[in-house]
Design a protein around this motif. Structure first.
Motif, PDB file in Angstrom:
ATOM      1  N   GLY A  14       0.790  -1.227   0.000  1.00  0.00           N
ATOM      2  CA  GLY A  14       0.000   0.000   0.000  1.00  0.00           C
ATOM      3  C   GLY A  14       0.820   1.274   0.000  1.00  0.00           C
ATOM      4  N   GLY A  16       2.453   2.673  -2.384  1.00  0.00           N
ATOM      5  CA  GLY A  16       2.421   3.468  -3.621  1.00  0.00           C
ATOM      6  C   GLY A  16       3.461   3.029  -4.644  1.00  0.00           C
ATOM      7  N   LYS A  17       4.062   1.847  -4.454  1.00  0.00           N
ATOM      8  CA  LYS A  17       5.073   1.352  -5.398  1.00  0.00           C
ATOM      9  C   LYS A  17       4.522   1.290  -6.821  1.00  0.00           C
ATOM     10  CE  LYS A  17       5.538  -2.673  -3.306  1.00  0.00           C
ATOM     11  NZ  LYS A  17       4.636  -2.527  -2.150  1.00  0.00           N
ATOM     12  N   GLY A  18       3.337   0.692  -6.944  1.00  0.00           N
ATOM     13  CA  GLY A  18       2.755   0.512  -8.279  1.00  0.00           C
ATOM     14  C   GLY A  18       2.434   1.855  -8.926  1.00  0.00           C
ATOM     15  N   THR A  19       1.839   2.757  -8.146  1.00  0.00           N
ATOM     16  CA  THR A  19       1.441   4.063  -8.680  1.00  0.00           C
ATOM     17  C   THR A  19       2.678   4.838  -9.150  1.00  0.00           C
ATOM     18  OG1 THR A  19      -0.359   4.057  -7.055  1.00  0.00           O
ATOM     19  CG2 THR A  19       0.150   6.170  -8.092  1.00  0.00           C
ATOM     20  N   SER A  35       6.449  -7.557  -9.652  1.00  0.00           N
ATOM     21  CA  SER A  35       6.372  -8.941  -9.164  1.00  0.00           C
ATOM     22  C   SER A  35       4.915  -9.335  -8.919  1.00  0.00           C
ATOM     23  CB  SER A  35       7.193  -9.110  -7.886  1.00  0.00           C
ATOM     24  OG  SER A  35       6.736  -8.237  -6.885  1.00  0.00           O
ATOM     25  N   ARG A  40       0.147 -12.556 -10.207  1.00  0.00           N
ATOM     26  CA  ARG A  40      -1.282 -12.654 -10.537  1.00  0.00           C
ATOM     27  C   ARG A  40      -1.473 -13.344 -11.892  1.00  0.00           C
ATOM     28  NH1 ARG A  40      -1.138  -8.190  -7.257  1.00  0.00           N
ATOM     29  NH2 ARG A  40      -0.503  -6.691  -8.848  1.00  0.00           N
ATOM     30  N   MET A  61       1.070 -13.602   2.241  1.00  0.00           N
ATOM     31  CA  MET A  61       2.386 -14.055   2.714  1.00  0.00           C
ATOM     32  C   MET A  61       3.388 -13.957   1.573  1.00  0.00           C
ATOM     33  SD  MET A  61       1.291 -17.423   4.790  1.00  0.00           S
ATOM     34  CE  MET A  61       2.939 -18.076   4.822  1.00  0.00           C
ATOM     35  N   VAL A  63       5.851 -15.072  -1.127  1.00  0.00           N
ATOM     36  CA  VAL A  63       6.060 -16.273  -1.940  1.00  0.00           C
ATOM     37  C   VAL A  63       7.523 -16.698  -1.745  1.00  0.00           C
ATOM     38  CG1 VAL A  63       6.074 -17.067  -4.355  1.00  0.00           C
ATOM     39  CG2 VAL A  63       4.277 -15.500  -3.555  1.00  0.00           C
ATOM     40  N   GLY A  88       8.560  -4.273  -6.433  1.00  0.00           N
ATOM     41  CA  GLY A  88       8.194  -5.384  -5.531  1.00  0.00           C
ATOM     42  C   GLY A  88       9.183  -6.534  -5.515  1.00  0.00           C
ATOM     43  N   ARG A  91      12.452  -8.492  -2.461  1.00  0.00           N
ATOM     44  CA  ARG A  91      11.816  -8.160  -1.179  1.00  0.00           C
ATOM     45  C   ARG A  91      12.578  -8.749  -0.011  1.00  0.00           C
ATOM     46  NH1 ARG A  91       5.395  -7.160  -1.239  1.00  0.00           N
ATOM     47  NH2 ARG A  91       5.654  -6.653  -3.391  1.00  0.00           N
ATOM     48  N   GLN A  95      16.585 -12.790  -2.269  1.00  0.00           N
ATOM     49  CA  GLN A  95      16.216 -12.307  -3.614  1.00  0.00           C
ATOM     50  C   GLN A  95      17.206 -11.237  -4.075  1.00  0.00           C
ATOM     51  OE1 GLN A  95      12.055 -11.060  -3.689  1.00  0.00           O
ATOM     52  NE2 GLN A  95      11.405 -12.941  -2.671  1.00  0.00           N
ATOM     53  N   ARG A 125      -9.283  -2.002   0.884  1.00  0.00           N
ATOM     54  CA  ARG A 125      -8.849  -2.863  -0.208  1.00  0.00           C
ATOM     55  C   ARG A 125      -9.721  -4.117  -0.301  1.00  0.00           C
ATOM     56  NH1 ARG A 125      -2.646  -4.418  -1.326  1.00  0.00           N
ATOM     57  NH2 ARG A 125      -2.677  -5.796   0.473  1.00  0.00           N
ATOM     58  N   ASN A 136      -9.300  -0.758  -4.748  1.00  0.00           N
ATOM     59  CA  ASN A 136      -9.353   0.125  -3.580  1.00  0.00           C
ATOM     60  C   ASN A 136     -10.616   0.968  -3.734  1.00  0.00           C
ATOM     61  OD1 ASN A 136      -8.888   2.876  -2.294  1.00  0.00           O
ATOM     62  ND2 ASN A 136      -7.264   1.643  -1.377  1.00  0.00           N
ATOM     63  N   PHE A 139      -9.801   4.730  -4.407  1.00  0.00           N
ATOM     64  CA  PHE A 139      -8.948   5.241  -5.492  1.00  0.00           C
ATOM     65  C   PHE A 139      -9.015   4.469  -6.788  1.00  0.00           C
ATOM     66  CE2 PHE A 139      -7.553   6.954  -1.597  1.00  0.00           C
ATOM     67  CZ  PHE A 139      -7.378   8.284  -1.913  1.00  0.00           C
ATOM     68  N   THR A 198       1.329  10.311  -2.338  1.00  0.00           N
ATOM     69  CA  THR A 198       2.137  10.002  -3.523  1.00  0.00           C
ATOM     70  C   THR A 198       2.406  11.261  -4.356  1.00  0.00           C
ATOM     71  OG1 THR A 198       1.281   7.761  -3.591  1.00  0.00           O
ATOM     72  CG2 THR A 198       2.118   8.634  -5.661  1.00  0.00           C
TER      73      THR A 198
HETATM   74  P1  G5P Z   1       2.157  -6.651  -4.733  1.00  0.00           P
HETATM   75  O1  G5P Z   1       1.214  -6.652  -5.872  1.00  0.00           O
HETATM   76  O2  G5P Z   1       3.545  -6.181  -4.936  1.00  0.00           O
HETATM   77  P2  G5P Z   1       1.831  -5.137  -2.249  1.00  0.00           P
HETATM   78  O3  G5P Z   1       0.859  -5.633  -1.221  1.00  0.00           O
HETATM   79  O4  G5P Z   1       3.262  -5.115  -1.907  1.00  0.00           O
HETATM   80  O5  G5P Z   1       1.408  -5.918  -3.557  1.00  0.00           O
HETATM   81  P3  G5P Z   1       0.279  -3.052  -3.213  1.00  0.00           P
HETATM   82  O6  G5P Z   1      -0.885  -3.266  -2.313  1.00  0.00           O
HETATM   83  O7  G5P Z   1       0.093  -3.384  -4.658  1.00  0.00           O
HETATM   84  O8  G5P Z   1       1.590  -3.724  -2.661  1.00  0.00           O
HETATM   85  P4  G5P Z   1       1.745  -0.684  -3.727  1.00  0.00           P
HETATM   86  O9  G5P Z   1       2.093  -1.180  -5.092  1.00  0.00           O
HETATM   87  O10 G5P Z   1       2.860  -0.366  -2.792  1.00  0.00           O
HETATM   88  O11 G5P Z   1       0.682  -1.597  -2.994  1.00  0.00           O
HETATM   89  O12 G5P Z   1       0.888   0.601  -3.796  1.00  0.00           O
HETATM   90  P5  G5P Z   1      -0.167   1.085  -4.916  1.00  0.00           P
HETATM   91  O13 G5P Z   1      -0.874  -0.086  -5.505  1.00  0.00           O
HETATM   92  O14 G5P Z   1       0.469   2.067  -5.818  1.00  0.00           O
HETATM   93  O15 G5P Z   1      -1.126   1.885  -3.927  1.00  0.00           O
HETATM   94  C1  G5P Z   1      -1.896   1.195  -2.974  1.00  0.00           C
HETATM   95  C2  G5P Z   1      -3.296   1.801  -2.958  1.00  0.00           C
HETATM   96  O16 G5P Z   1      -3.203   3.140  -2.432  1.00  0.00           O
HETATM   97  C3  G5P Z   1      -3.905   1.932  -4.368  1.00  0.00           C
HETATM   98  O17 G5P Z   1      -5.278   1.717  -4.279  1.00  0.00           O
HETATM   99  C4  G5P Z   1      -3.601   3.380  -4.753  1.00  0.00           C
HETATM  100  O18 G5P Z   1      -4.541   3.869  -5.675  1.00  0.00           O
HETATM  101  C5  G5P Z   1      -3.680   4.078  -3.400  1.00  0.00           C
HETATM  102  N1  G5P Z   1      -2.795   5.264  -3.317  1.00  0.00           N
HETATM  103  C6  G5P Z   1      -1.575   5.466  -3.883  1.00  0.00           C
HETATM  104  N2  G5P Z   1      -1.097   6.678  -3.572  1.00  0.00           N
HETATM  105  C7  G5P Z   1      -2.023   7.269  -2.771  1.00  0.00           C
HETATM  106  C8  G5P Z   1      -2.097   8.535  -2.120  1.00  0.00           C
HETATM  107  O19 G5P Z   1      -1.211   9.403  -2.179  1.00  0.00           O
HETATM  108  N3  G5P Z   1      -3.181   8.766  -1.354  1.00  0.00           N
HETATM  109  C9  G5P Z   1      -4.166   7.838  -1.232  1.00  0.00           C
HETATM  110  N4  G5P Z   1      -5.202   8.157  -0.451  1.00  0.00           N
HETATM  111  N5  G5P Z   1      -4.152   6.632  -1.840  1.00  0.00           N
HETATM  112  C10 G5P Z   1      -3.103   6.345  -2.605  1.00  0.00           C
HETATM  113  O20 G5P Z   1       2.300  -8.111  -4.126  1.00  0.00           O
HETATM  114  C11 G5P Z   1       1.142  -8.876  -3.869  1.00  0.00           C
HETATM  115  C12 G5P Z   1       1.555 -10.111  -3.091  1.00  0.00           C
HETATM  116  O21 G5P Z   1       2.448 -10.881  -3.889  1.00  0.00           O
HETATM  117  C13 G5P Z   1       3.482 -11.456  -3.106  1.00  0.00           C
HETATM  118  C14 G5P Z   1       3.122 -11.167  -1.666  1.00  0.00           C
HETATM  119  O22 G5P Z   1       2.265 -12.178  -1.230  1.00  0.00           O
HETATM  120  C15 G5P Z   1       2.321  -9.856  -1.801  1.00  0.00           C
HETATM  121  O23 G5P Z   1       1.446  -9.703  -0.713  1.00  0.00           O
HETATM  122  N6  G5P Z   1       4.773 -10.919  -3.550  1.00  0.00           N
HETATM  123  C16 G5P Z   1       5.974 -11.408  -3.199  1.00  0.00           C
HETATM  124  N7  G5P Z   1       6.328 -12.421  -2.368  1.00  0.00           N
HETATM  125  C17 G5P Z   1       7.654 -12.663  -2.197  1.00  0.00           C
HETATM  126  N8  G5P Z   1       8.629 -11.945  -2.809  1.00  0.00           N
HETATM  127  C18 G5P Z   1       8.325 -10.928  -3.665  1.00  0.00           C
HETATM  128  N9  G5P Z   1       9.308 -10.234  -4.291  1.00  0.00           N
HETATM  129  C19 G5P Z   1       6.939 -10.624  -3.885  1.00  0.00           C
HETATM  130  N10 G5P Z   1       6.306  -9.699  -4.634  1.00  0.00           N
HETATM  131  C20 G5P Z   1       4.999  -9.886  -4.421  1.00  0.00           C
END
Ligand code: G5P
Length: 224
Positions: A14, A16-19, A35, A40, A61, A63, A88, A91, A95, A125, A136, A139, A198
């Motif tokens: 959460g 903001g990595k993806g954004t 990642s 997915r 958790m 992977v 991502g 981590r 790795q 979420r 979300n 957003f 962000t």
């Molecule tokens: P993911 O897909 O890498 P996460 O859980 O690390 O997932 P997530 O939730 O995707 O990360 P993010 O990428 O850091 O979050 O953030 P984002 O998606 O940009 O923003 C999060 C939310 O906040 C969005 O809805 C966005 O619109 C909102 N947002 C952003 N900026 C703002 C802001 O300024 N204000 C507000 N109000 N909102 C905002 O990994 C998924 C799973 O895969 C595994 C794990 O199980 C993980 O849980 N995985 C791994 N396992 C082992 N090793 C690895 N390297 C792995 N990579 C993934």
């Protein structure tokens, strides 16, 4: 040929990595590898690896490292002539070491977002369990409330996103990320950014990338 540029972005769920990654990829023409996206994809393909991956992702958790490196490193080999950004990955220290044995990163961005901000974002979420697609409600809500955009199937909210479980997950993230952050700090490539929005962090990252990459070609298009 100008030097290739290799970067990674780290931060808790959460943060903001993806954004931010999508903005970097669009502004600087880096190939973008997420990642979470590839996990997915493998879940959706329902391969043996995908079935295994789902058991971890569903419970938020990590992977196992060998699955992650097998998923990510071959993709980087295919991009040997491109500049890229990893979202991502890595981590864990294992790795990071596997990546390090093949590539030297030029820049690692670490996002430090307060717990309360993460809690607010993640408690909103919802996920589609079969594919791992994440929504979300504030957003990026689904087109139809409570339904997955692609399949129309119901979305669920994880117990993991409830406050007590979330606190434990974020603490776990911190413990696992610390040696990775220390490694990149010791290599002189780590840049940390703190904040609650962000849009306020982005100009600093944009400016850093502009400085670091001003000699880099825009050699790639976005992959995801
Ligand atoms: P993911 O897909 O890498 P996460 O859980 O690390 O997932 P997530 O939730 O995707 O990360 P993010 O990428 O850091 O979050 O953030 P984002 O998606 O940009 O923003 C999060 C939310 O906040 C969005 O809805 C966005 O619109 C909102 N947002 C952003 N900026 C703002 C802001 O300024 N204000 C507000 N109000 N909102 C905002 O990994 C998924 C799973 O895969 C595994 C794990 O199980 C993980 O849980 N995985 C791994 N396992 C082992 N090793 C690895 N390297 C792995 N990579 C993934």
């Amino acid at each position: 040929m100008a030097k290739l540029f290799r970067a990674a972005i780290m931060g808790p769920p959460g943060s903001g990595k993806g954004t931010i990654s999508k903005r970097i990829a669009q502004s600087f023409g880096l190939q973008y590898l997420s990642s979470g996206h590839y996990l997915r994809e493998s879940i959706a393909a329902n391969t043996d690896a995908g079935v295994l991956v789902r058991t971890y992702v569903e419970r938020s958790m990590l992977v196992p490292d060998h699955v992650m490196t097998r998923l990510m490193l071959p993709r980087l080999e295919q991009l040997s002539n491109h500049s890229w950004l990893l979202d991502g990955f890595p981590r864990t220290l294992a790795q990071a070491q596997a990546l390090n044995s093949l590539y030297q990163l030029d820049l690692v961005i670490s996002l430090n977002i307060p717990y309360e901000t993460l809690r607010e974002r993640l408690s909103d979420r919802w996920i589609h369990p079969a594919s791992g697609r994440v929504y979300n409600m504030g957003f990026n809500p689904p087109r139809v409330q409570g339904k997955d955009d692609i399949t129309g199937e119901p979305l669920i909210q994880h117990d993991d996103d409830k406050p007590e479980a979330l606190m434990a997950r974020l603490r776990h993230y911190k413990d696992v990320a610390k040696p990775v952050i220390d490694l990149y700090k010791s290599q002189g490539v780590l840049h940390s950014f703190s904040g609650t929005e962000t849009d306020r962090i982005w100009p600093y990252i944009n400016s850093l990338l502009s400085t670091k990459m001003h000699t880099q070609p825009s050699d790639a298009c976005q992959t995801q």
